[in-house]
Design an enzyme around this catalytic site. Structure first.
Site, PDB file in Angstrom:
ATOM      1  N   ASP A  26       0.819  -1.223   0.000  1.00 20.97           N
ATOM      2  CA  ASP A  26       0.000   0.000   0.000  1.00 20.97           C
ATOM      3  C   ASP A  26       0.847   1.266   0.000  1.00 20.97           C
ATOM      4  OD1 ASP A  26       0.863  -0.774   2.562  1.00 20.97           O
ATOM      5  OD2 ASP A  26      -0.573   0.611   3.481  1.00 20.97           O
ATOM      6  N   GLU A  27       0.220   2.332  -0.434  1.00 20.82           N
ATOM      7  CA  GLU A  27       0.709   3.709  -0.281  1.00 20.82           C
ATOM      8  C   GLU A  27       2.152   3.912  -0.683  1.00 20.82           C
ATOM      9  OE1 GLU A  27      -1.948   5.417   3.353  1.00 20.82           O
ATOM     10  OE2 GLU A  27      -0.126   4.355   3.903  1.00 20.82           O
ATOM     11  N   CYS A  28       2.533   3.482  -1.878  1.00 22.97           N
ATOM     12  CA  CYS A  28       3.891   3.754  -2.323  1.00 22.97           C
ATOM     13  C   CYS A  28       3.979   5.142  -2.936  1.00 22.97           C
ATOM     14  CB  CYS A  28       4.333   2.700  -3.347  1.00 22.97           C
ATOM     15  SG  CYS A  28       5.403   1.481  -2.578  1.00 22.97           S
TER      16      CYS A  28
ATOM     17  N   GLU B 126      -3.315  -1.741  -4.257  1.00 20.25           N
ATOM     18  CA  GLU B 126      -2.318  -1.338  -5.238  1.00 20.25           C
ATOM     19  C   GLU B 126      -1.655  -2.508  -5.962  1.00 20.25           C
ATOM     20  OE1 GLU B 126      -2.704  -0.153  -2.221  1.00 20.25           O
ATOM     21  OE2 GLU B 126      -2.027   1.926  -2.020  1.00 20.25           O
TER      22      GLU B 126
END
Lengths: 640, 640
Positions: A279-281, A331
């Site tokens: 997540d959240e790269c 993602e």
């Protein structure tokens, strides 16, 4: 709670007294014996009758009939159904395997109540099975280390409400909290000394399995990984590994490391699923690194997301090579993601529905973030097959495996964690277990109050935490006026936190917003009364209680102010307490006006409304939850 | 608490914040490191500041200086003194050995308080050492099995108040609760499955040693031993071993058994002292057995006491043969008892003083029976060197080693045990540690309230138990009116229990008398106010509080009665609640009469007094503690 699938009420009641006897019939294993012992322990705590010894010797009026074993390693979608038949003289619990027995025992424990004659359970026949096969709770031991004892009591709570997946997250930028024997610098340099030994991990896995709970580990990558780099700086994308949060996906040494590490962890965790995060790269680190930019140009990788896809695909192959199925956050879903990968959605039902249409199985977490201080009702009404998913075909719907409550620990410590998870997670558990038709919020809240009480008997501390923390912050053994204020405020919801503190795992979480439950029961009850008064449906009792509460709140400020001054942790609460007092005064005036049907000066009325609106805004990182209800009252008054 | 021997207050305060740093200097051992970690854990819980990790890395402003080791096996009379110097910028804790360090750390933890600027400790210099070398708590795992977790948290509490002897009693007629490897039928047949394994015992001994606490085991003999006979009936004096409670002291096989058994236990427990019980022998079984009578005639043993003396003497030799010193209850003291035997007195100070005159060392327990529901003040004013012992010579006084609080489990379960032991045992601990001049009861109660709160941070449950049990017995999440009643009643004191229940370890202890603390704080406070009003010394605040309380109690019955009817555990409380209400009404009338200096009709007055006297008597096994105080009020009124 969760409400069983089929319930037929009978006549009379089954008494629990010193004659209570229990026996295991049919298929036997040690796990069933331990479950029986645990059942007797909780039943003894529920009643204060020491049943644990004699119940196994007495003639069995409670018979457990198990047909056969469950899988050696608990699998997704195993049979958890049970049949529970309670008459005035006997109880029969039948299940195909130990999992069903575990579920049925919890149902029985929830039905125990006290009556004028004894502790008893109403006669009833229940046939029950879950709606979704994946009903999870994520505990984030990455942001903050969570002691094993806290994990264990939350597993007990999970068993009580029939959750079956413990999603255990071990690392984030802040720390790497599990022992690797192959790469010991991970915990030696990345944990600050706080990590789970592999023996402890095995102990927790067994503890969970005993309760019919799978343990799915998560190692979030390629981002949220600063803590990995203290021991292994060559993994980092940034030049300074201590300020880097993303793994370098372009080096072969990275994959060599991950092959070893994932191999070790895949062996430690027997579950067939392995969560690799994703997540959240933020691709900024990759963009800032010329070597990585070169690699992307050479391989025609257009952006960060595409680079992450390359990484994910490699990791997926490593995991698949260990005969495990990868789970990842939204993602990880890319055009060429293998179809057996399970998508965990933090983005929402639309994202999950799209994945299902594309042939992927998924688990919903959006809407079940218990760290965001939403109400139980909000969580309860989120359905993995609701919204966009409602239009899926039956085959596509079958790919929606369930959901997971998520206990992120950015702003939660192991001290107040229980009060963030419970009792609200029981409402999520009901959504994931019970038939889709079970939707009544009032009924949910009534039953939630009972479950909350029962969870005490499992050793959970959610009902104790607030008072303990109020005592500490005030230095008083019984800070009554502070309790009155605490009962009507809430910590900020969702991401609306107004303070600019940055939270590390050393930030003390010892203030009122940390102490109070995410949902104020008092405010909710008062809100119901205010609504009934405003709509003219109130009973005389409603009027009386509204007045009692408002008087209590109005008079509380004078008592509380001297107390607040004595402690540095409570000084900033002065305006919140004043606002409560003033809001209550306005409310009392409104009640008078309503009762006497008196016309109110428009300006005065508007000034009151303005004040209530401002009082409802965050102050000292707290929301004054009764202000909107008082507004309802004043808006119901007649103007001149 | 206990109050240190020498205290010199300084100026300013030492702050506890994220800069707090601690270091161990001088002599080092693992026990000190664990003590430091435990100290940081409690300090973190006291403040909500997560100090456990950084405090060891930060620059040390708290320095622990240990001169050398203590004995390998903690001995009687080892040096426990320490020097604690707290300035605004630094803390120095110096001690001759780790025992003194442990004591000093606890003193510091007790001094932590919250202020308008921070958590802090006042600058102070303390030189401290104990008055008596034997400061114990007996936990009786004989009548009822006490889980290891409960033992451990009580050891934590003992450390907090500087007690240093854990007297652990393993068997009584009801059960034999420790594993013997030589004689496994003892636990296999005598424990009902609940016993401590030897590994668990060793774990507890280490846990205690870590806290500077010796573990002295007790195996009570020759009486209170029915449970031994399930496995080894040949030991019994009676014909039917299941109805026999006394060991047969006339058979050589008995001593052969005891040589083996005591040998095994003497090895398991490293302490130099070994308690062989010896209390309350009823010689009837010996008189009823013709073979024993023959033996007595043959050996010219005149009565049961003499026969017990023969037995004790043999047992003493077996214990001495293992290089241990025997401890026994009063009854073991006979003309030829060896002089090193330690006498534990349940009979009283006179008995102890006589033993000291006769050259024996002794430990006082009479007056420290925390199961008898006396007030903290009563225990506090009992002094091992008081009464008869005050006339002893200095040499004789030195033989009085100290005292032991005793937690007998006849009518206490592991659920409510913490509330019987704490906080009152802290008052006993102060009597045994602090200088004899420390005698002020009001100061003791003030400090006891603070200690009680602090003991929460050690995991003790004494402050949680009452509410939990009230919720269970009422089936309500917050049974407010039941709490009001619970706050002013007490379980019966001393041996005045009026009910005829016989208590086995299966008797549920889930009623109001089991739930409430042994001492009502509310009643004590109200009693103080009533006294001041009656003597004309009351403040306006006293008058106001008396009135508030009396109104609360008067109005409580109407709210409570419907609740009481709903549960079989509370139905019999109806008259107690009525009495409270009526007593409060009388009290309010008396307040009015006093305030207006109104003359009261003599008959009415007498009827009220009669009622209050009857209301103060046990009802539903409870004492209504405020009745005598209301009586004070009415007796202060003027008659016509």
């Amino acid at each position: 709670m969760p409400m069983p699938a089929h319930v037929v009420l009978g006549d009379g009641e089954f008494l629990i007294d010193e004659h209570f006897g229990i026996a295991l019939n049919g298929y036997k294993e040690l796990r069933l014996e331990r479950a029986q012992q645990r059942f007797l322990d909780v039943l003894s705590r529920e009643t204060g009758i020491p049943l644990w010894r004699e119940a196994i010797r007495n003639r069995a009026n409670f018979v457990i009939q198990t047909a056969g074993p469950s899988a050696q390693v608990q699998g997704l979608g195993e049979n958890e159904s049970y049949h529970l038949e309670i008459s005035t003289t006997a109880v029969l619990l039948k299940a195909a395997n130990p999992l069903g027995v575990l579920r049925g025992l919890q149902t029985f424990l929830q039905l125990v109540r006290i009556t004028p004659s004894a502790f008893s359970v109403r006669a009833v026949t229940i046939d029950d099975e879950p709606r979704f096969p994946w009903r999870g709770l994520l505990i984030d031991s990455g942001h903050r280390f969570v002691p094993v004892s806290v994990i264990k009591r939350n597993l007990d709570g999970m068993e009580a409400v029939k959750l079956n997946v413990f999603h255990w997250r071990f690392a984030d930028n802040q720390g790497f909290h599990i022992e690797s024997k192959r790469f010991p610098l991970l915990q030696q340099k990345g944990s600050g000394g706080f990590y789970y030994s592999q023996d402890e991990v095995r102990e927790v896995i067994t503890y969970a399995r005993d309760r019919g709970i799978r343990t799915v580990p998560e190692f979030d990558m390629p981002c949220h990984t600063t803590s990995w780099f203290s021991g292994y700086p060559a993994l980092a994308s940034g030049e300074n590994p201590f300020h880097s949060s993303a793994i370098d996906p372009t080096r072969e040494t990275t994959y060599k490391f991950l092959t070893g590490f994932i191999g070790e962890m895949a062996e430690l965790f027997p579950d067939s699923y392995f969560h690799a995060g994703g997540d959240e790269c933020d691709s900024k680190e990759w963009e800032d690194n010329p070597r990585i930019q070169d690699f992307m140009r050479t391989h025609a990788i257009k952006d960060g997301a595409a680079l992450q896809a390359v990484f994910t695909s490699r990791v997926e192959k490593i995991i698949a090579g260990r005969k495990k199925i990868m789970v990842g956050w939204d993602e990880v879903l890319q055009p060429d993601t293998p179809k057996d990968v399970v998508i965990q959605s933090w983005r929402g039902p639309a994202s999950l529905a799209q994945a299902a249409r594309d042939g992927y199985r998924g688990v919903l977490s959006s809407g079940y973030y218990v760290d965001l201080n939403q109400s139980a009702a909000e969580h309860y009404l989120v359905d993995p097959l609701g919204d966009d998913a409602a239009t899926l075909s039956p085959d596509q719907k079958a790919r929606v495996l369930g959901g997971e409550a998520t206990m992120w620990t950015d702003i939660v410590s192991h001290e107040n964690m229980d009060n963030r998870i419970w009792p609200r997670t029981a409402a999520i558990a009901e959504r994931l277990w019970s038939p889709v038709e079970v939707q009544d919020v009032d009924s949910m809240y009534q039953r939630l109050a009972i479950v909350s009480l029962k969870l005490d008997y499992y050793g959970l501390r959610h009902r104790l935490i607030t008072d303990e923390m109020l005592e500490r912050m005030s230095g008083e053994p019984d800070p009554e006026p502070l309790k009155v204020l605490a009962a009507v405020v809430q910590p900020p919801r969702i991401y609306e936190r107004q303070d600019l503190r940055t939270f590390t795992d050393f930030t003390p979480l010892n203030r009122l917003d940390d102490a109070v439950p995410p949902e104020s029961d008092t405010a909710r009850e008062f809100g119901g009364i205010a609504k009934r008064i405003a709509s003219g449906e109130a009973t005389p009792n409603d009027w009386q209680r509204a007045r009692q509460w408002l008087v209590l709140w109005r008079d509380n400020d004078a008592k509380l102010q001297p107390l607040l001054k004595r402690s540095y942790l409570t000084q900033d609460l002065a305006p919140v307490s004043e606002n409560l007092s003033r809001a209550a005064e306005i409310g009392l005036q409104a009640l008078d006006d309503l009762e006497k049907n008196r016309a109110v000066n428009t300006d005065v009325r508007q000034r009151s409304i303005d004040f209530l609106k401002s009082a409802a805004k965050p102050q000292a990182v707290l929301l004054l939850m009764v202000a909107p209800s008082v507004e309802l009252l004043i808006e119901a008054t007649r103007t001149q």
